[in-house]
Design a protein around this motif. Structure first.
Motif, PDB file in Angstrom:
ATOM      1  N   MET A   1       1.412 -15.130  -9.443  1.00  0.00           N
ATOM      2  CA  MET A   1       1.256 -14.621  -8.082  1.00  0.00           C
ATOM      3  C   MET A   1       0.831 -13.162  -8.138  1.00  0.00           C
ATOM      4  O   MET A   1       1.367 -12.364  -8.911  1.00  0.00           O
ATOM      5  N   GLU A   2      -0.128 -12.773  -7.333  1.00  0.00           N
ATOM      6  CA  GLU A   2      -0.612 -11.403  -7.298  1.00  0.00           C
ATOM      7  C   GLU A   2       0.408 -10.514  -6.618  1.00  0.00           C
ATOM      8  O   GLU A   2       0.945 -10.833  -5.560  1.00  0.00           O
ATOM      9  N   GLU A   3       0.677  -9.361  -7.278  1.00  0.00           N
ATOM     10  CA  GLU A   3       1.654  -8.437  -6.727  1.00  0.00           C
ATOM     11  C   GLU A   3       1.078  -7.752  -5.482  1.00  0.00           C
ATOM     12  O   GLU A   3      -0.079  -7.331  -5.477  1.00  0.00           O
ATOM     13  N   PRO A   4       1.851  -7.647  -4.420  1.00  0.00           N
ATOM     14  CA  PRO A   4       1.356  -6.964  -3.229  1.00  0.00           C
ATOM     15  C   PRO A   4       1.210  -5.482  -3.484  1.00  0.00           C
ATOM     16  O   PRO A   4       1.981  -4.881  -4.224  1.00  0.00           O
ATOM     17  N   SER A   5       0.190  -4.894  -2.893  1.00  0.00           N
ATOM     18  CA  SER A   5      -0.014  -3.455  -3.007  1.00  0.00           C
ATOM     19  C   SER A   5       0.864  -2.724  -2.010  1.00  0.00           C
ATOM     20  O   SER A   5       1.270  -3.273  -0.996  1.00  0.00           O
ATOM     21  N   LEU A   6       1.138  -1.461  -2.329  1.00  0.00           N
ATOM     22  CA  LEU A   6       1.984  -0.635  -1.462  1.00  0.00           C
ATOM     23  C   LEU A   6       1.189   0.592  -1.049  1.00  0.00           C
ATOM     24  O   LEU A   6       1.326   1.679  -1.604  1.00  0.00           O
ATOM     25  N   PRO A   7       0.272   0.451  -0.043  1.00  0.00           N
ATOM     26  CA  PRO A   7      -0.638   1.537   0.295  1.00  0.00           C
ATOM     27  C   PRO A   7       0.030   2.730   0.937  1.00  0.00           C
ATOM     28  O   PRO A   7      -0.554   3.791   1.001  1.00  0.00           O
ATOM     29  N   TRP A   8       1.256   2.585   1.429  1.00  0.00           N
ATOM     30  CA  TRP A   8       1.887   3.697   2.135  1.00  0.00           C
ATOM     31  C   TRP A   8       2.585   4.665   1.165  1.00  0.00           C
ATOM     32  O   TRP A   8       3.120   5.667   1.586  1.00  0.00           O
ATOM     33  N   LEU A   9       2.568   4.328  -0.154  1.00  0.00           N
ATOM     34  CA  LEU A   9       3.209   5.172  -1.144  1.00  0.00           C
ATOM     35  C   LEU A   9       2.159   5.934  -1.932  1.00  0.00           C
ATOM     36  O   LEU A   9       1.023   5.492  -2.082  1.00  0.00           O
ATOM     37  N   VAL A 111       7.842  -9.560  -1.538  1.00  0.00           N
ATOM     38  CA  VAL A 111       6.753 -10.512  -1.287  1.00  0.00           C
ATOM     39  C   VAL A 111       6.297 -10.370   0.161  1.00  0.00           C
ATOM     40  O   VAL A 111       7.080 -10.036   1.055  1.00  0.00           O
ATOM     41  N   MET A 112       5.008 -10.607   0.366  1.00  0.00           N
ATOM     42  CA  MET A 112       4.430 -10.450   1.696  1.00  0.00           C
ATOM     43  C   MET A 112       4.726 -11.672   2.550  1.00  0.00           C
ATOM     44  O   MET A 112       4.642 -12.818   2.089  1.00  0.00           O
ATOM     45  N   GLU A 113       5.084 -11.413   3.779  1.00  0.00           N
ATOM     46  CA  GLU A 113       5.379 -12.491   4.710  1.00  0.00           C
ATOM     47  C   GLU A 113       4.152 -13.375   4.899  1.00  0.00           C
ATOM     48  O   GLU A 113       3.047 -12.892   5.139  1.00  0.00           O
ATOM     49  N   GLY A 114       4.343 -14.705   4.741  1.00  0.00           N
ATOM     50  CA  GLY A 114       3.244 -15.652   4.850  1.00  0.00           C
ATOM     51  C   GLY A 114       2.698 -16.113   3.519  1.00  0.00           C
ATOM     52  O   GLY A 114       1.957 -17.107   3.455  1.00  0.00           O
ATOM     53  N   ASN A 116       2.877 -17.540  -0.559  1.00  0.00           N
ATOM     54  CA  ASN A 116       3.623 -18.550  -1.304  1.00  0.00           C
ATOM     55  C   ASN A 116       4.250 -17.891  -2.527  1.00  0.00           C
ATOM     56  O   ASN A 116       3.596 -17.110  -3.226  1.00  0.00           O
ATOM     57  N   VAL A 117       5.507 -18.195  -2.802  1.00  0.00           N
ATOM     58  CA  VAL A 117       6.236 -17.609  -3.923  1.00  0.00           C
ATOM     59  C   VAL A 117       6.773 -18.740  -4.793  1.00  0.00           C
ATOM     60  O   VAL A 117       7.377 -19.695  -4.289  1.00  0.00           O
ATOM     61  N   ARG A 152       6.780 -21.925   0.317  1.00  0.00           N
ATOM     62  CA  ARG A 152       5.500 -21.759   0.987  1.00  0.00           C
ATOM     63  C   ARG A 152       5.677 -20.987   2.304  1.00  0.00           C
ATOM     64  O   ARG A 152       6.613 -21.241   3.051  1.00  0.00           O
ATOM     65  N   HIS A 153       4.735 -20.088   2.520  1.00  0.00           N
ATOM     66  CA  HIS A 153       4.710 -19.295   3.756  1.00  0.00           C
ATOM     67  C   HIS A 153       6.063 -18.627   4.005  1.00  0.00           C
ATOM     68  O   HIS A 153       6.740 -18.919   4.993  1.00  0.00           O
ATOM     69  N   VAL A 154       6.441 -17.767   3.088  1.00  0.00           N
ATOM     70  CA  VAL A 154       7.757 -17.132   3.187  1.00  0.00           C
ATOM     71  C   VAL A 154       7.862 -16.326   4.475  1.00  0.00           C
ATOM     72  O   VAL A 154       6.878 -15.800   4.998  1.00  0.00           O
TER      73      VAL A 154
END
Length: 274
Positions: A1-9, A111-114, A116-117, A152-154
């Protein structure tokens, strides 16, 4: 699974392998990915046994903005983060190191909402695809025959404390899985809802009142200009009425009187000289 980016940091901390749980003796690399702004990132941690320290003191090998741990110990369990020379900090990563036979491989970042994990219940020794039971907050979710469970779709409801259990092998330590909201950068603007009828009536009433005031102002201005242009002539001199003097010719008596007066003056003047 691709790690979500954290653009606000200013920087984000990533781990390779990307797992919140590791077996004792595994290797791991923790990297500070600079998002721009601060410089001189250093990997730090807060462990239950060693307290607060940074990479290169008595654990890890720093290499630029990456810290390599070639043989991880149970004492290396703790919270890791990146910190700049200016005191800026990144996101945190919680790593659990176990000497037991089973670990739960779960994402180290929220994990980003929506999305799959997939969770994997692994063993120290092969085979690693044994049937496993998965639990959330102490309650059984389901049992998977190959040791993999996909959510699916967390959503926020899936956030919680997870662990797994392999019959005959043992149970993994628990790990917290965080769920974050979807990024707002991709959201499309929506049109504003029309105002209610009462608001529309109020707006129309205000518009009519403003128009009436403007009309009255224009009418009064026109009247004032018209009165000024047609003002009486007496106003032009500071409200003073001009006075005209009419000269009338003298009468015969007045002419005769003037002649006699002139003769008298001439006689007096002649007598004075002689």
């Amino acid at each position: 699974m691709e790690e979500p980016s954290l653009p606000w940091l200013l920087a984000s901390l990533t781990a390779s392998p990307s797992s919140s749980q590791l077996f004792r003796g595994n290797s791991v690399s923790l990297s500070c990915e600079d998002g721009g702004g601060a410089a001189g990132w250093t990997l730090k941690r807060n462990s239950s046994e060693g307290g607060r320290s940074q990479c290169g003191t008595y654990w890890g090998r720093p290499e630029g903005s990456t810290c390599h741990i070639s043989f991880i110990l149970t004492s290396d369990s703790g919270v890791y983060w990146c910190e700049s020379s200016d005191g800026e900090t990144s996101n945190t990563v919680n790593i659990t190191v176990t000497g037991g036979p089973v670990i739960l491989q779960s994402p180290v970042l929220p994990v980003m909402e929506g999305d799959n994990v997939t969770l994997h219940c692994g063993t120290r020794t092969p085979p690693s695809d044994l049937p496993a039971a998965f639990y959330k907050d102490g309650s059984l979710i389901r049992t998977e025959p190959t040791g993999h469970m996909t959510i699916r779709h967390v959503s926020r409801a899936d956030e919680g404390l997870y662990r797994c259990d392999i019959s005959g092998q043992g149970a993994s330590p628990p790990s917290w899985i965080s769920v974050t909201g979807e990024p707002t950068t991709s959201a499309t603007p929506t049109s504003a809802a029309p105002p209610p009828p009462s608001a529309q009536l109020h707006l129309m009433f205000s518009l009519v009142c403003h128009l009436m005031v403007i009309c009255l102002y224009c009418i009064s201005t026109v009247l004032m200009v018209s009165l000024y242009r047609h003002r009486p002539a007496a106003w032009t001199a500071g409200n003073y009425v001009p006075v005209s003097i009419v000269m009338t010719p003298p009468t015969q008596a007045e002419q005769r009187l003037d002649e006699d007066h002139a003769d008298v003056i001439t006689a007096v003047t002649t007598e004075y000289h002689f």
